[in-house]
Design a protein around this motif. Structure first.
Motif, PDB file in Angstrom:
ATOM      1  N   UNK A 131      24.314 -24.388 145.645  1.00 44.44           N
ATOM      2  CA  UNK A 131      24.033 -25.047 146.674  1.00 44.44           C
ATOM      3  C   UNK A 131      22.958 -24.258 147.750  1.00 44.44           C
ATOM      4  N   UNK A 132      23.151 -22.948 147.362  1.00 41.31           N
ATOM      5  CA  UNK A 132      22.477 -21.998 148.586  1.00 41.31           C
ATOM      6  C   UNK A 132      21.595 -20.868 147.655  1.00 41.31           C
ATOM      7  N   UNK A 133      20.866 -20.079 148.468  1.00 34.99           N
ATOM      8  CA  UNK A 133      20.494 -18.770 148.107  1.00 34.99           C
ATOM      9  C   UNK A 133      21.501 -17.948 148.563  1.00 34.99           C
ATOM     10  N   UNK A 134      21.981 -16.749 147.760  1.00 34.21           N
ATOM     11  CA  UNK A 134      22.915 -16.035 148.316  1.00 34.21           C
ATOM     12  C   UNK A 134      22.739 -14.636 148.179  1.00 34.21           C
ATOM     13  N   UNK A 135      22.883 -13.956 149.187  1.00 40.91           N
ATOM     14  CA  UNK A 135      22.741 -12.473 149.055  1.00 40.91           C
ATOM     15  C   UNK A 135      24.218 -11.924 149.369  1.00 40.91           C
ATOM     16  N   UNK A 136      24.631 -11.112 148.590  1.00 39.44           N
ATOM     17  CA  UNK A 136      26.178 -10.507 148.650  1.00 39.44           C
ATOM     18  C   UNK A 136      26.081  -9.080 149.203  1.00 39.44           C
ATOM     19  N   UNK A 137      26.609  -8.684 150.021  1.00 38.20           N
ATOM     20  CA  UNK A 137      27.047  -7.534 150.289  1.00 38.20           C
ATOM     21  C   UNK A 137      28.385  -7.211 150.644  1.00 38.20           C
ATOM     22  N   UNK A 138      28.749  -5.900 150.212  1.00 37.09           N
ATOM     23  CA  UNK A 138      30.107  -5.465 150.181  1.00 37.09           C
ATOM     24  C   UNK A 138      30.458  -4.607 151.219  1.00 37.09           C
TER      25      UNK A 138
END
Length: 228
Positions: free
Chosen positions: A35-42
């Motif tokens: 559903x979205x554009x996602x940027x994952x940061x840990x």
């Protein structure tokens, strides 16, 4: 970032996901990319640096993160006048934990474990686009859209309000010359089981989220709308 588009009129909605769990983080990103554009940061500090850029439409911030915890991230973003909606995600589900998250400046709070449909729905609610031609109330130089739950500042842009924050501000904005006692506000806005101190708490939330002068304290009488 991902390559999919949101399902709202083809407009991309960008989500910054700050989650350090090596299994949950990638799984959340995969599900949300439908559903979205996602940027994952840990990492917390790295996540803050990306968040302060203001390039995202909404953020999901885990409370427990390495190098910089979620509460600190949210507080620093609000102090930096970053108004991007934030959903705090955590395994801590007590009332005091939720209050801490909201008091830091989060717009919503979701406790693990959760259903992905609920997470997606809450993000959609936080990023819902609204018609600026809807009914508006003036709050000094600011513009309040009670039906959409948001307030526009000429200085820092859009600020999202929770339903109770919205109801409280609406009560005061619709009668800007009137002073309301805590008991009157409690009856009009809150639940019968709430205590008068709840009113003070939500006045504090609104001031922290917007401006300290948005609501004036009238000594021995209660509260009234301020003049920003």
């Amino acid at each position: 970032m991902g390559e999919s588009k949101s399902d709202t009129a083809g407009i991309r909605t960008y989500v910054l996901l700050i989650e350090d769990d090596p299994h949950l983080g990638p799984l959340m990103a995969k599900v949300l990319r439908a559903s979205f554009e996602v940027e994952l940061i840990a990492d917390g500090r790295e996540g803050y640096e990306r968040a302060v850029s203001g390039e995202h439409d909404v953020m999901v911030v885990d409370r427990r993160l390495p190098s910089l915890d979620g509460l600190s991230i949210v507080r620093r973003l609000r102090q930096a006048r970053v108004t991007t909606p934030i959903l705090m995600l955590t395994a801590l589900g007590t009332t005091s934990d939720k209050v801490d998250g909201l008091d830091a400046g989060a717009n919503d709070y979701l406790v693990k474990p959760f259903e992905y449909d609920e997470l997606t729905a809450r993000l959609r609610a936080l990023t819902r686009r609204f018609d600026p031609q809807g009914a508006a109330l003036p709050v000094g130089e600011w513009t309040f859209y009670p039906d959409d739950g948001c307030l526009y500042s000429p200085h820092i842009g859009r600020i999202l309000l929770t339903p109770r924050e919205c109801a409280l501000l609406r009560l005061l904005a619709e009668s800007p010359e009137r002073t309301f006692s805590r008991e009157q506000i409690l009856r009009a806005v809150f639940s019968p089981e709430d205590q008068p101190g709840t009113v003070d708490t939500y006045v504090h939330y609104l001031r922290r989220k917007t401006d300290k002068d948005i609501i004036l304290t009238v000594r021995n009488r209660g509260y009234r709308l301020g003049q920003l």
